[in-house]
Design an enzyme around this catalytic site. Structure first.
Site, PDB file in Angstrom:
ATOM      1  N   VAL A 236       0.891  -1.386   0.031  1.00 45.90           N
ATOM      2  CA  VAL A 236      -0.129  -0.106   0.062  1.00 45.90           C
ATOM      3  C   VAL A 236       0.795   1.323   0.031  1.00 45.90           C
ATOM      4  CG1 VAL A 236      -2.063  -0.912   0.946  1.00 45.90           C
ATOM      5  CG2 VAL A 236      -0.048  -0.049   2.543  1.00 45.90           C
ATOM      6  N   GLY A 237       2.149   0.867   0.090  1.00 41.93           N
ATOM      7  CA  GLY A 237       2.854   2.363   0.010  1.00 41.93           C
ATOM      8  C   GLY A 237       4.378   2.021  -0.148  1.00 41.93           C
ATOM      9  N   GLY A 239       8.319   3.786   0.363  1.00 38.92           N
ATOM     10  CA  GLY A 239       9.150   4.966   0.824  1.00 38.92           C
ATOM     11  C   GLY A 239      10.621   4.779   0.663  1.00 38.92           C
ATOM     12  N   PHE A 241      13.169   3.740   2.463  1.00 41.19           N
ATOM     13  CA  PHE A 241      13.820   2.682   2.917  1.00 41.19           C
ATOM     14  C   PHE A 241      13.242   1.150   3.099  1.00 41.19           C
ATOM     15  CE2 PHE A 241      14.934   6.510   5.572  1.00 41.19           C
ATOM     16  CZ  PHE A 241      15.952   6.790   5.004  1.00 41.19           C
ATOM     17  N   VAL A 244       5.346  -0.639   2.516  1.00 42.17           N
ATOM     18  CA  VAL A 244       4.333  -0.942   3.647  1.00 42.17           C
ATOM     19  C   VAL A 244       3.328  -1.690   2.763  1.00 42.17           C
ATOM     20  CG1 VAL A 244       2.770   0.041   5.007  1.00 42.17           C
ATOM     21  CG2 VAL A 244       4.623   1.338   4.518  1.00 42.17           C
ATOM     22  N   ASP A 367      10.268  14.577   8.832  1.00 42.12           N
ATOM     23  CA  ASP A 367       9.733  14.518   7.456  1.00 42.12           C
ATOM     24  C   ASP A 367       8.279  14.417   7.288  1.00 42.12           C
ATOM     25  OD1 ASP A 367      10.098  13.931   4.794  1.00 42.12           O
ATOM     26  OD2 ASP A 367      10.131  11.671   4.915  1.00 42.12           O
TER      27      ASP A 367
HETATM   28  N1  ADE Z   1       0.602   3.432   4.484  1.00 40.60           N
HETATM   29  C1  ADE Z   1       1.442   3.449   5.221  1.00 40.60           C
HETATM   30  N2  ADE Z   1       1.211   3.179   6.396  1.00 40.60           N
HETATM   31  C2  ADE Z   1      -0.032   2.903   6.362  1.00 40.60           C
HETATM   32  C3  ADE Z   1      -0.959   2.162   7.435  1.00 40.60           C
HETATM   33  N3  ADE Z   1      -0.348   2.123   8.584  1.00 40.60           N
HETATM   34  N4  ADE Z   1      -2.247   2.006   7.157  1.00 40.60           N
HETATM   35  C4  ADE Z   1      -2.510   2.243   5.849  1.00 40.60           C
HETATM   36  N5  ADE Z   1      -1.781   2.562   4.928  1.00 40.60           N
HETATM   37  C5  ADE Z   1      -0.646   2.909   4.991  1.00 40.60           C
END
Ligand code: ADE
Length: 547
Positions: A236-237, A239, A241, A244, A367
Site C-alpha cells: 500500500v505504500g 518509501g 527505505f 508498506v 519528514d
Molecule cells: N500506508 C502507510 N502506512 C499505512 C498504514 N498504517 N495503514 C494504511 N496505509 C498505510
C-alpha cells in the site's frame, strides 16, 4: 515310553507318570548309560548347592551417599537348605539404622510377608506392606549378595535423606525465586500494559487498534522471540527505505471470537536498511509516544529467514492524507477535525509531557508531509513514518546533531533546512522546521475544503514545481523568492477558514523563531471551537462537531 533312545549320550529328563523325584535317560552307544548328563534346567533342581549368605542377625548398618548400605557383618554362612536365599532387613528408628542378615526359604514368610525378589542376583531394598514405613527388605540368590544393600532413587536412607534434603531445599528455593521473579515480571508487564492501553485522559480514544494490542504489545517488549502469524496481502505504500503492506494478523486472539483476523500494516525493510528499521523501532518503543494521533505501533520483528525487518502497526483503510485529498473534498467540519488532530499529533511529538503530565522525550518528526499522515476512519489524522525522527534529549550525540542538518523531503523543507543553517544547538529548531512543514499540510487541507468557495484539483504545495523538486529549486522558491503556496482572499470569507489561514501564515514564517509552536496551533483550533459556538452556529454547514 522312552523317546530318546537314539541319543549317543544319556541326557536325563523327567517323564510324566514317573513322579517329580525320578529322572530317566536312554541312549544307543557303547556304555553310554555310564555317564548321566543333567542339563542346566534339571541340574538346578537336582544338584542345587546351599547358598552362601551373610548371616549376622541384627547389626548396625553403614550407608554411603550414593544409596548403598552394608552391615558390619563379617560372618558368611552356608545356608542350611539348598532352596534358601540371602535376605537383609534394614530398619531405622530415626537415629540408628540396623541391618539383619540371614538365610531364608522364600517359600516361607519372613516378618509376616512373602519375599518376591529372591531370584535377583543383587539385594535391592524395597518396602513391603505390613512391615511398616521404617523397614526395607531385600532377598537375592547369589553368593553373599545380601552384603551390599542397594537403595534405588525411590528408597531413602538417612544419609541419602540428608543429601536429598539439601537438594530438595535447594529446589524449593529455586522454585520460590522463579515464582517471585515471574510475579515481579508479570506485575511490571501489567503496569506497562495499563500505561500503554488505558486511555490516558478521559475522552481520549485509542479505538483504532484496541482489539489487537493486548496480545501483541507484550511481544514488543519481549524482543520478538516468536513471530506473529501474519499474511501479507498487498503493497500500500513505498518509501525511501521500506515498503508498506496491508496484512492479516491471523491470531485467534486478534479480534475476538467473531473476527478471526485483524488488518495490520507491515513496513518491510530489506536487510540493507537494518539501521533505518532499528531507528524507527527505537522511536516507536518509547511507550510515551502512544497517542491517538500517532500511528499505533504493535511490534517489530526480525524476519531473518526472509532477510527482512518488519514494523507492524495499525492499518488505516483510508490511506494517507495526500491520496485522500486527491480524491475527496472536505466539509469545514472535516477540515477542522483533520487539521486539529494533525496539530495535536505534532504537539504530542514535540511535547516533553504526556497529556497526563508524565515526562516524555520530545521528538522531531523531520519528514512531515501529507504522505506521512494517515487518515483514520473517524476522519482524524495520525502521524506515521518516523524513519528520520530525532529524539531531542540529552542522549543526542554530536554526530547525530552534525548529521541532522538537511533531512526530509525538499518540497516540505523549511528555509533554514534548505540553507543548512539550522541552529543545531537549540533543539527547538527541529520543532520549528516541523511546524513549517505542518503549515504546508494545513494548507493542503484548506485547499480541498468546500468552505473556501471554488475548490480546484488537488495540488501539492509548490505544485507547479516538478514531481520531486531538488533542494536548489526549492531554495529559489522559498528563500530567494520567499514564495509560499497561495492563499486567495476568497478563502478568507469564511471566518473559520480565515482563522486557519492566519495560523498557517504564522507557522510558515521565514524566521523560525517567529513561528507558532504546535501546541499553540492546537490552542488556535480549540479557540475556533468557541468561535463555532458564538459566530458560526447560524450556518449548519459550518458547525464544528464537539469532540
Ligand atoms: N500506508 C502507510 N502506512 C499505512 C498504514 N498504517 N495503514 C494504511 N496505509 C498505510
Amino acid at each position: 515310553m522312552l523317546d530318546d533312545y537314539n541319543n549317543t549320550q544319556c541326557v536325563m529328563k523327567q517323564y510324566k507318570g514317573l513322579g517329580p523325584d525320578y529322572y530317566m535317560c536312554s541312549c544307543n552307544s557303547e556304555e553310554c548309560n555310564d555317564k548321566l548328563i543333567f542339563t542346566p534346567v534339571n541340574n538346578m533342581d537336582m544338584f542345587q548347592l546351599p547358598q552362601l549368605c551373610k548371616f549376622c542377625d541384627v547389626l548396625p548398618s553403614i550407608c554411603n551417599s550414593s544409596g548403598i548400605c552394608s552391615s558390619v557383618c563379617n560372618r558368611t554362612s552356608i545356608c542350611e537348605n539348598p532352596g534358601e536365599v540371602c535376605v537383609s532387613v534394614w530398619h531405622t528408628d530415626g537415629e540408628n539404622t540396623t541391618e539383619e542378615t540371614l538365610c531364608h526359604d522364600p517359600l516361607q514368610s519372613i516378618h509376616g510377608v512373602m519375599l518376591d525378589d529372591y531370584n535377583n542376583t543383587q539385594c535391592v531394598m524395597k518396602q513391603y506392606k505390613g512391615l511398616g514405613p521404617d523397614y526395607y527388605m531385600c532377598s537375592c540368590n547369589s553368593e553373599e549378595c545380601n552384603e551390599k544393600l542397594i537403595f534405588t532413587p525411590g528408597t531413602v536412607t538417612p544419609e541419602v535423606l540428608s543429601v536429598h534434603a539439601v537438594l530438595i531445599s535447594l529446589a524449593v528455593l529455586l522454585v520460590l525465586v522463579v515464582v517471585i521473579i515471574s510475579f515481579l515480571y508479570l506485575h511490571r508487564l501489567i503496569l506497562l500494559r495499563q500505561r500503554q492501553i488505558k486511555p490516558k485522559c478521559p475522552g481520549r480514544d485509542f479505538s483504532d487498534t484496541r482489539a489487537i494490542i493486548s496480545d501483541v504489545d507484550a511481544n514488543s517488549l519481549n524482543h520478538n522471540t516468536e513471530l506473529l502469524p501474519i499474511q501479507l496481502e498487498r503493497m500500500v505504500g513505498k518509501g525511501r527505505f521500506a515498503e508498506v503492506h496491508r496484512a492479516r494478523l491471523t491470531n485467534a486472539n486478534a479480534g475476538g471470537a467473531n473476527m478471526p483476523f485483524q488488518m495490520v500494516a507491515v513496513k518491510i525493510f530489506p536487510s540493507e536498511e537494518y539501521i533505518s528499521w532499528k531507528m524507527e523501532r527505537q522511536i516507536f518503543l518509547d511507550v510515551e509516544l502512544r497517542h491517538e494521533n500517532v500511528l499505533h505501533f504493535l511490534t517489530a520483528e526480525e524476519r531473518r529467514a526472509d532477510h527482512q525487518y518488519w514494523l507492524i502497526t495499525a492499518y488505516h483503510t483510508k490511506g494517507n492524507l495526500q491520496d485522500y485529498l486527491s480524491t475527496h473534498l472536505l466539509s469545514w467540519e472535516e477540515m477542522y477535525r483533520l487539521g486539529c488532530s494533525l496539530a495535536r499529533g505534532v504537539a504530542h511529538l514535540h511535547s516533553e509531557q504526556t497529556p497526563c503530565g508524565r515526562p516524555k522525550v520530545a521528538i522531531a518528526h523531520r519528514d512531515l508531509k501529507s504522505a506521512n499522515v494517515l487518515v483514520k476512519d473517524d476522519l482524524t489524522c495520525c502521524l506515521c513514518d518516523f524513519g528520520l525522527s530525532l529524539k531531542l534529549d540529552s542522549s543526542l550525540s554530536v554526530d547525530e546533531l552534525a548529521n541532522s542538518g538537511q533531512v526530509g523531503t525538499a518540497r516540505y523543507m523549511a528555509p533554514e533546512v534548505l540553507e543548512s543553517r539550522i541552529n543545531l544547538e537549540n533543539t527547538e529548531s527541529f520543532k520549528q522546521t516541523d511546524v513549517y512543514a505542518m503549515a504546508l499540510v494545513l494548507w493542503e487541507l484548506t485547499s480541498r475544503c468546500i468552505a473556501i468557495g471554488e475548490v480546484k484539483e488537488y495540488e501539492l504545495p509548490f505544485g507547479k514545481l516538478r514531481d520531486h523538486p531538488c533542494v536548489e529549486s526549492m531554495k529559489d522558491s522559498v528563500i530567494r523568492d520567499r514564495e509560499r503556496p497561495e492563499i486567495p482572499s476568497s478563502w478568507c470569507k469564511h471566518p473559520g477558514v480565515n482563522a486557519v489561514c492566519a495560523t498557517i501564515v504564522d507557522c510558515w514564517d521565514q524566521d523560525p523563531e517567529a513561528r507558532l509552536t504546535a501546541h499553540c496551533v492546537v490552542e488556535r483550533f480549540s479557540a475556533l471551537q468557541d468561535l463555532d459556538q458564538n459566530s458560526l452556529s447560524s450556518s449548519p454547514e459550518l458547525k464544528i462537531q464537539t469532540e
